[in-house]
Design a protein around this motif. Structure first.
Motif, PDB file in Angstrom:
ATOM      1  N   HIS A  26       0.823  -1.206   0.000  1.00 29.90           N
ATOM      2  CA  HIS A  26       0.000   0.000   0.000  1.00 29.90           C
ATOM      3  C   HIS A  26       0.862   1.263   0.000  1.00 29.90           C
ATOM      4  O   HIS A  26       0.576   2.224  -0.721  1.00 29.90           O
ATOM      5  CB  HIS A  26      -0.925   0.003   1.214  1.00 29.90           C
ATOM      6  CG  HIS A  26      -1.812   1.211   1.299  1.00 29.90           C
ATOM      7  ND1 HIS A  26      -2.797   1.481   0.375  1.00 29.90           N
ATOM      8  CD2 HIS A  26      -1.835   2.239   2.195  1.00 29.90           C
ATOM      9  CE1 HIS A  26      -3.408   2.610   0.697  1.00 29.90           C
ATOM     10  NE2 HIS A  26      -2.838   3.093   1.796  1.00 29.90           N
ATOM     11  N   ASP A  27       1.915   1.257   0.811  1.00 33.44           N
ATOM     12  CA  ASP A  27       2.754   2.450   0.939  1.00 33.44           C
ATOM     13  C   ASP A  27       3.721   2.630  -0.217  1.00 33.44           C
ATOM     14  O   ASP A  27       4.197   3.744  -0.468  1.00 33.44           O
ATOM     15  CB  ASP A  27       3.553   2.387   2.248  1.00 33.44           C
ATOM     16  CG  ASP A  27       2.667   2.475   3.481  1.00 33.44           C
ATOM     17  OD1 ASP A  27       1.527   2.975   3.355  1.00 33.44           O
ATOM     18  OD2 ASP A  27       3.100   2.034   4.560  1.00 33.44           O
ATOM     19  N   GLY A 106      -3.402   3.209  -3.294  1.00 36.04           N
ATOM     20  CA  GLY A 106      -3.796   4.600  -3.464  1.00 36.04           C
ATOM     21  C   GLY A 106      -4.294   4.982  -4.835  1.00 36.04           C
ATOM     22  O   GLY A 106      -4.599   6.153  -5.071  1.00 36.04           O
ATOM     23  N   ALA A 195      -2.521  12.870   4.340  1.00 39.80           N
ATOM     24  CA  ALA A 195      -2.067  12.506   2.997  1.00 39.80           C
ATOM     25  C   ALA A 195      -0.692  13.085   2.704  1.00 39.80           C
ATOM     26  O   ALA A 195       0.169  12.417   2.114  1.00 39.80           O
ATOM     27  CB  ALA A 195      -3.079  13.002   1.960  1.00 39.80           C
ATOM     28  N   ARG A 198       2.072  11.083   4.326  1.00 37.88           N
ATOM     29  CA  ARG A 198       2.295   9.722   3.822  1.00 37.88           C
ATOM     30  C   ARG A 198       2.676   9.687   2.349  1.00 37.88           C
ATOM     31  O   ARG A 198       3.466   8.839   1.931  1.00 37.88           O
ATOM     32  CB  ARG A 198       1.049   8.871   4.053  1.00 37.88           C
ATOM     33  CG  ARG A 198       0.753   8.659   5.530  1.00 37.88           C
ATOM     34  CD  ARG A 198      -0.368   7.667   5.729  1.00 37.88           C
ATOM     35  NE  ARG A 198      -0.692   7.482   7.131  1.00 37.88           N
ATOM     36  CZ  ARG A 198      -1.660   6.696   7.577  1.00 37.88           C
ATOM     37  NH1 ARG A 198      -2.405   6.019   6.707  1.00 37.88           N
ATOM     38  NH2 ARG A 198      -1.898   6.580   8.878  1.00 37.88           N
ATOM     39  N   ARG A 199       2.127  10.599   1.550  1.00 39.27           N
ATOM     40  CA  ARG A 199       2.331  10.514   0.101  1.00 39.27           C
ATOM     41  C   ARG A 199       2.761  11.844  -0.522  1.00 39.27           C
ATOM     42  O   ARG A 199       2.817  11.960  -1.734  1.00 39.27           O
ATOM     43  CB  ARG A 199       1.051  10.028  -0.589  1.00 39.27           C
ATOM     44  CG  ARG A 199       0.627   8.644  -0.142  1.00 39.27           C
ATOM     45  CD  ARG A 199      -0.491   8.073  -0.984  1.00 39.27           C
ATOM     46  NE  ARG A 199      -0.910   6.771  -0.490  1.00 39.27           N
ATOM     47  CZ  ARG A 199      -0.378   5.616  -0.842  1.00 39.27           C
ATOM     48  NH1 ARG A 199       0.635   5.602  -1.698  1.00 39.27           N
ATOM     49  NH2 ARG A 199      -0.824   4.472  -0.349  1.00 39.27           N
ATOM     50  N   GLU A 375      -6.680   7.415   2.927  1.00 40.49           N
ATOM     51  CA  GLU A 375      -5.666   6.827   3.817  1.00 40.49           C
ATOM     52  C   GLU A 375      -6.284   6.434   5.158  1.00 40.49           C
ATOM     53  O   GLU A 375      -5.988   5.367   5.709  1.00 40.49           O
ATOM     54  CB  GLU A 375      -4.523   7.815   4.027  1.00 40.49           C
ATOM     55  CG  GLU A 375      -3.618   8.002   2.828  1.00 40.49           C
ATOM     56  CD  GLU A 375      -2.907   6.713   2.443  1.00 40.49           C
ATOM     57  OE1 GLU A 375      -2.319   6.058   3.320  1.00 40.49           O
ATOM     58  OE2 GLU A 375      -2.967   6.347   1.254  1.00 40.49           O
ATOM     59  N   ASP A 379      -6.602   2.606   6.850  1.00 37.95           N
ATOM     60  CA  ASP A 379      -6.102   2.241   8.181  1.00 37.95           C
ATOM     61  C   ASP A 379      -7.033   1.244   8.861  1.00 37.95           C
ATOM     62  O   ASP A 379      -6.590   0.423   9.668  1.00 37.95           O
ATOM     63  CB  ASP A 379      -5.944   3.491   9.047  1.00 37.95           C
ATOM     64  CG  ASP A 379      -4.711   4.305   8.683  1.00 37.95           C
ATOM     65  OD1 ASP A 379      -3.859   3.801   7.923  1.00 37.95           O
ATOM     66  OD2 ASP A 379      -4.605   5.461   9.154  1.00 37.95           O
TER      67      ASP A 379
END
Length: 395
Positions: A26-27, A106, A195, A198-199, A375, A379
């Motif tokens: 996912h990441d 994503g 967001a 994380r991205r 996101e 979780d």
């Protein structure tokens, strides 16, 4: 008894391995199995076994990687399974709503948007309830959660107040498409900060602070990728700290809020204009005209200085590695950088001035709230309980 305990331990380790690799997928979209193995400290055999389990659970699959120009076949990459779980993310702003369906990694697989119908909260929620119900009708139990970012103060699933829209005490429970489907609600600036951490620009920082200026100031502190949003989700209302003129009443009920010093209302007031109906649009006009209009430039400079002072105070209190800025905050930096940076530096404690946390523009811009809502929804899926619930849909 010992055999049962040993079997349980093995089962737990396997589940933890599946969850860890799924989080990595996912990441890090398009990571190879070897990439995941190195990042997670797994042997190639363990990585292969976990990859097989992810395929069997319809959580991920391996597809051909991009050609690199070198010899040999490119390594396959781990991607979302075509029949895997999805989440629905919604953003409710002052003027429009947006909605998207997102898969692991994503990628947005469907998107929709529209202007908010007149008449307050109910017509907007009616439209969104219909759109979400249609998405659930199309995907069924593949749709694992609904997450909503809203331009207002939130406690659990209720909009306590969205002063700019005139919404107070609005429960978003009607947006839950089916019993048991998680429904999450958060402030739009807080979701945007999630967001960004994380991205976006804040990726890789352990502690980052995100601030956005639209109608007032919102934001969130992110620690290890997790938003610090308080006991009920109402944290991050930085715009309602008393950094503004104590003689001014804020629609929130407090006086002297920072909100009133940095947005279109502040700039219109500085120009002797009445309070605008749409502060966001008014601010955009003033910033656009600032290059050729000294009065507009002065109004923007005053708002930028007020923003810088408040950012400095938050840095003193929260100690972030960096600060990401979106919305009108980025416009104020571009229009009046001397005023903003000067006020920021002056507000910092002396020991911070030699190496202050940088003020960096958002990489995600206006899509931040929607991507952050996604996101937050993931979780709930990327957890022991989330995977167990997903597994139950496969039988």
């Amino acid at each position: 008894m010992q055999q049962r305990t040993a079997a349980h331990r093995v089962h737990t380790l396997r589940r933890q391995g599946v969850l860890a690799m799924l989080r990595h997928v996912h990441d890090h979209p398009a990571a190879t199995r070897a990439d995941a193995a190195r990042a997670l400290g797994l042997s190639s055999g363990s990585a292969a076994e976990i990859s097989t389990r992810l395929k069997g659970l319809r959580l991920a699959e391996e597809t051909a990687g991009p050609q690199t120009g070198g010899r040999g076949r490119p390594s396959p990459v781990l991607t979302a399974h075509p029949r895997g779980p999805l989440v629905c993310a919604v953003s409710i702003g002052h003027e429009e709503w947006r909605m998207c369906t997102v898969e692991i990694g994503g990628r947005v697989v469907a998107e929709d948007s529209g202007r908010n119908p007149a008449g307050g909260a109910r017509p907007v929620l009616d439209v969104l309830r219909g759109r979400i119900a249609a998405a659930y009708g199309e995907h069924g139990p593949r749709l694992r959660a609904v997450s909503v970012a809203v331009a207002g103060t939130v406690r659990r699933t209720t909009i306590v107040q969205a002063s700019g829209m005139g919404w107070y005490g609005i429960d978003l429970e009607p947006l839950r498409p089916a019993p048991g489907t998680p429904l999450l609600v958060g402030n739009d600036a807080s979701m945007a900060g999630l967001a960004e951490a994380r991205r976006g620009t804040g990726a890789g920082a352990r502690v980052s602070l995100h601030l956005t200026v639209e109608v007032g100031v919102g934001g969130i502190l992110i620690v290890d990728g997790v938003p610090v949003d308080g006991a009920t989700g109402a944290g991050g209302e930085f715009g309602h700290m008393p950094f503004g003129d104590p003689a001014l009443d804020c629609p929130c009920g407090a006086r002297g809020c920072w909100d009133l010093a940095v947005d279109g209302r502040a700039m219109a007031r500085a120009l002797g204009r009445p309070e605008p109906r749409d502060p966001r649009t008014e601010a955009g006009r003033i910033l656009t005209s600032a290059a050729g209009d000294p009065a507009a430039r002065a109004a923007a400079g005053a708002a930028a200085a007020a923003l810088g002072r408040g950012v400095g105070a938050l840095v003193n209190a929260l100690d972030p590695e960096l600060v990401t800025l979106s919305g009108l905050a980025a416009g104020l930096v571009a229009t009046a950088p001397e005023e903003l940076n000067g006020a920021y530096t002056a507000a910092l404690m002396r020991f911070r001035r030699a190496d202050p946390p940088p003020l960096l523009p958002s990489a995600l811009g206006g899509r931040g709230p929607l991507l952050g809502a996604a996101e937050a929804a993931f979780d709930t899926l990327l957890s022991d309980a989330g995977l167990e619930a997903w597994s139950g849909t496969l039988t």
